[in-house]
Design a protein around this motif. Structure first.
Motif, PDB file in Angstrom:
ATOM      1  N   LEU A  45       0.844  -1.196   0.000  1.00  0.00           N
ATOM      2  CA  LEU A  45       0.000   0.000   0.000  1.00  0.00           C
ATOM      3  C   LEU A  45       0.875   1.239   0.000  1.00  0.00           C
ATOM      4  N   ASP A  46       0.616   2.127  -0.952  1.00  0.00           N
ATOM      5  CA  ASP A  46       1.316   3.404  -1.052  1.00  0.00           C
ATOM      6  C   ASP A  46       0.312   4.516  -0.776  1.00  0.00           C
ATOM      7  N   MET A  47       0.446   5.168   0.371  1.00  0.00           N
ATOM      8  CA  MET A  47      -0.501   6.196   0.768  1.00  0.00           C
ATOM      9  C   MET A  47      -0.253   7.528   0.069  1.00  0.00           C
ATOM     10  N   ASN A  48       0.849   7.649  -0.650  1.00  0.00           N
ATOM     11  CA  ASN A  48       1.073   8.843  -1.464  1.00  0.00           C
ATOM     12  C   ASN A  48       0.301   8.771  -2.778  1.00  0.00           C
ATOM     13  N   THR A  49       0.432   7.637  -3.442  1.00  0.00           N
ATOM     14  CA  THR A  49      -0.174   7.486  -4.770  1.00  0.00           C
ATOM     15  C   THR A  49      -1.548   6.829  -4.720  1.00  0.00           C
ATOM     16  N   GLY A  50      -1.873   6.177  -3.594  1.00  0.00           N
ATOM     17  CA  GLY A  50      -3.132   5.442  -3.506  1.00  0.00           C
ATOM     18  C   GLY A  50      -3.071   4.105  -4.213  1.00  0.00           C
ATOM     19  N   MET A  51      -1.860   3.629  -4.517  1.00  0.00           N
ATOM     20  CA  MET A  51      -1.714   2.341  -5.190  1.00  0.00           C
ATOM     21  C   MET A  51      -1.794   1.200  -4.184  1.00  0.00           C
ATOM     22  N   LEU A  52      -2.704   0.271  -4.445  1.00  0.00           N
ATOM     23  CA  LEU A  52      -2.860  -0.937  -3.647  1.00  0.00           C
ATOM     24  C   LEU A  52      -2.512  -2.113  -4.551  1.00  0.00           C
ATOM     25  N   THR A  53      -1.444  -2.814  -4.212  1.00  0.00           N
ATOM     26  CA  THR A  53      -0.921  -3.881  -5.073  1.00  0.00           C
ATOM     27  C   THR A  53      -1.125  -5.238  -4.423  1.00  0.00           C
ATOM     28  N   PHE A  54      -1.684  -6.171  -5.192  1.00  0.00           N
ATOM     29  CA  PHE A  54      -1.916  -7.534  -4.722  1.00  0.00           C
ATOM     30  C   PHE A  54      -0.943  -8.482  -5.420  1.00  0.00           C
ATOM     31  N   VAL A  55      -0.385  -9.430  -4.674  1.00  0.00           N
ATOM     32  CA  VAL A  55       0.508 -10.437  -5.242  1.00  0.00           C
ATOM     33  C   VAL A  55      -0.103 -11.811  -4.998  1.00  0.00           C
ATOM     34  N   ASP A 109     -11.969   7.010  -1.285  1.00  0.00           N
ATOM     35  CA  ASP A 109     -11.480   5.935  -0.423  1.00  0.00           C
ATOM     36  C   ASP A 109     -10.146   6.322   0.215  1.00  0.00           C
ATOM     37  N   LEU A 110      -9.247   6.872  -0.577  1.00  0.00           N
ATOM     38  CA  LEU A 110      -7.933   7.242  -0.070  1.00  0.00           C
ATOM     39  C   LEU A 110      -8.053   8.303   1.024  1.00  0.00           C
ATOM     40  N   ASN A 111      -8.912   9.277   0.814  1.00  0.00           N
ATOM     41  CA  ASN A 111      -9.097  10.324   1.819  1.00  0.00           C
ATOM     42  C   ASN A 111      -9.710   9.777   3.100  1.00  0.00           C
ATOM     43  N   GLN A 112     -10.636   8.820   2.965  1.00  0.00           N
ATOM     44  CA  GLN A 112     -11.241   8.225   4.154  1.00  0.00           C
ATOM     45  C   GLN A 112     -10.204   7.430   4.947  1.00  0.00           C
ATOM     46  N   ILE A 113      -9.344   6.715   4.243  1.00  0.00           N
ATOM     47  CA  ILE A 113      -8.287   5.956   4.911  1.00  0.00           C
ATOM     48  C   ILE A 113      -7.314   6.904   5.606  1.00  0.00           C
ATOM     49  N   LYS A 114      -6.988   8.017   4.947  1.00  0.00           N
ATOM     50  CA  LYS A 114      -6.092   9.005   5.569  1.00  0.00           C
ATOM     51  C   LYS A 114      -6.731   9.595   6.823  1.00  0.00           C
ATOM     52  N   PHE A 115      -8.018   9.830   6.769  1.00  0.00           N
ATOM     53  CA  PHE A 115      -8.719  10.342   7.952  1.00  0.00           C
ATOM     54  C   PHE A 115      -8.637   9.341   9.101  1.00  0.00           C
ATOM     55  N   PHE A 169       4.850  -0.840   2.958  1.00  0.00           N
ATOM     56  CA  PHE A 169       3.951   0.272   3.264  1.00  0.00           C
ATOM     57  C   PHE A 169       4.689   1.581   3.044  1.00  0.00           C
ATOM     58  N   THR A 170       4.092   2.467   2.233  1.00  0.00           N
ATOM     59  CA  THR A 170       4.649   3.792   2.003  1.00  0.00           C
ATOM     60  C   THR A 170       3.742   4.813   2.668  1.00  0.00           C
ATOM     61  N   PRO A 171       4.219   5.512   3.700  1.00  0.00           N
ATOM     62  CA  PRO A 171       3.358   6.467   4.406  1.00  0.00           C
ATOM     63  C   PRO A 171       3.072   7.709   3.568  1.00  0.00           C
ATOM     64  N   ASP A 172       2.045   8.426   3.968  1.00  0.00           N
ATOM     65  CA  ASP A 172       1.650   9.660   3.292  1.00  0.00           C
ATOM     66  C   ASP A 172       2.615  10.777   3.673  1.00  0.00           C
ATOM     67  N   THR A 173       3.393  11.233   2.711  1.00  0.00           N
ATOM     68  CA  THR A 173       4.318  12.346   2.938  1.00  0.00           C
ATOM     69  C   THR A 173       4.051  13.501   1.965  1.00  0.00           C
ATOM     70  N   THR A 174       2.926  13.434   1.261  1.00  0.00           N
ATOM     71  CA  THR A 174       2.594  14.459   0.269  1.00  0.00           C
ATOM     72  C   THR A 174       1.851  15.609   0.934  1.00  0.00           C
ATOM     73  N   PRO A 175       2.379  16.833   0.877  1.00  0.00           N
ATOM     74  CA  PRO A 175       1.684  17.970   1.485  1.00  0.00           C
ATOM     75  C   PRO A 175       0.375  18.260   0.747  1.00  0.00           C
ATOM     76  N   PRO A 176      -0.691  18.589   1.469  1.00  0.00           N
ATOM     77  CA  PRO A 176      -1.946  18.963   0.802  1.00  0.00           C
ATOM     78  C   PRO A 176      -1.794  20.301   0.097  1.00  0.00           C
ATOM     79  N   THR A 177      -2.602  20.489  -0.927  1.00  0.00           N
ATOM     80  CA  THR A 177      -2.597  21.766  -1.653  1.00  0.00           C
ATOM     81  C   THR A 177      -4.001  22.355  -1.647  1.00  0.00           C
TER      82      THR A 177
END
Length: 198
Positions: A45-55, A109-115, A169-177
């Motif tokens: 899961l990448d919380m910057n890009t919202g990419m969810l990858t399944f293997v 979905d991404l915003n709800q998860i961030k919340f 896991f990639t945490p959210d490090t993207t500043p909001p605009t």
């Protein structure tokens, strides 16, 4: 049908196999179709890009992907104190059919998860788990009627209590605009719209 060249195999005396040319290819006598449920091996899961990858352990048919069959949660079970979880509502597949299926979470979905991350959910590898239902995705298995592919075998579900922990896991490090704002001089109210949950 099967054709085979003579150098393919020999008997213990070194005598080569009698060749079966393609013009006389042999028809299969028994075929056992793939009915084994594929397994989810890992997810990222990448919380910057919202990419969810399944293997998976099998090639999956991305056309069968149903996002709301996956639930992210902050532990392998939601039957714990301070449990938090979120069932996906929408995600767009970004890859072709393969062992690795890449999806992009919808912005809502991404915003709800961030919340929810403010409540100890999906903010690190330690509190990011997933459970899945069988209808999340299917492989290409099952009985086939040539030239059609099989109907597919659903993935093996991962139930609550046995949630799988995220691998990368990639945490959210993207500043909001600031996207836009409105100003109501009658009510003396200014409304700001940002690119993500703030």
């Amino acid at each position: 049908f099967l054709s085979i060249l003579s150098p393919t195999i020999s008997d213990i005396r070194g005598n080569p196999l009698v060749e079966v040319p393609s013009s006389m290819s042999a028809q299969v006598q028994t075929i056992i179709y793939d009915t084994t449920s594929p397994l989810l091996l890992n997810f990222d899961l990448d919380m910057n890009t919202g990419m969810l990858t399944f293997v998976f352990n099998d090639v999956m048919n991305v056309a069968t992907f149903i996002a709301n069959q996956a639930t992210l949660q902050n532990a392998n079970s939601t039957a714990v104190s301070l449990a938090a979880y979120f069932t996906l509502t929408s995600a767009q597949v970004q890859s072709s059919s393969d062992y690795i299926v890449i999806t992009k979470l919808s912005s809502s979905d991404l915003n709800q998860i961030k919340f929810l991350s403010t409540y100890g959910f999906a903010s690190s590898q330690n509190n990011t788990f997933i459970t899945i239902q069988a209808l999340l995705i299917k492989n290409f298995g099952g009985q086939r009627t040539y030239p059609n592919l099989g109907p597919g075998v659903p993935v093996l579900s991962i139930n609550n209590g046995n949630g799988k922990q995220v691998r990368y896991f990639t945490p959210d490090t993207t500043p909001p605009t600031l996207v836009s704002f409105t100003l109501d001089m009658n009510a003396l109210v200014m409304t700001l719209t940002f690119s993500e949950t703030v």
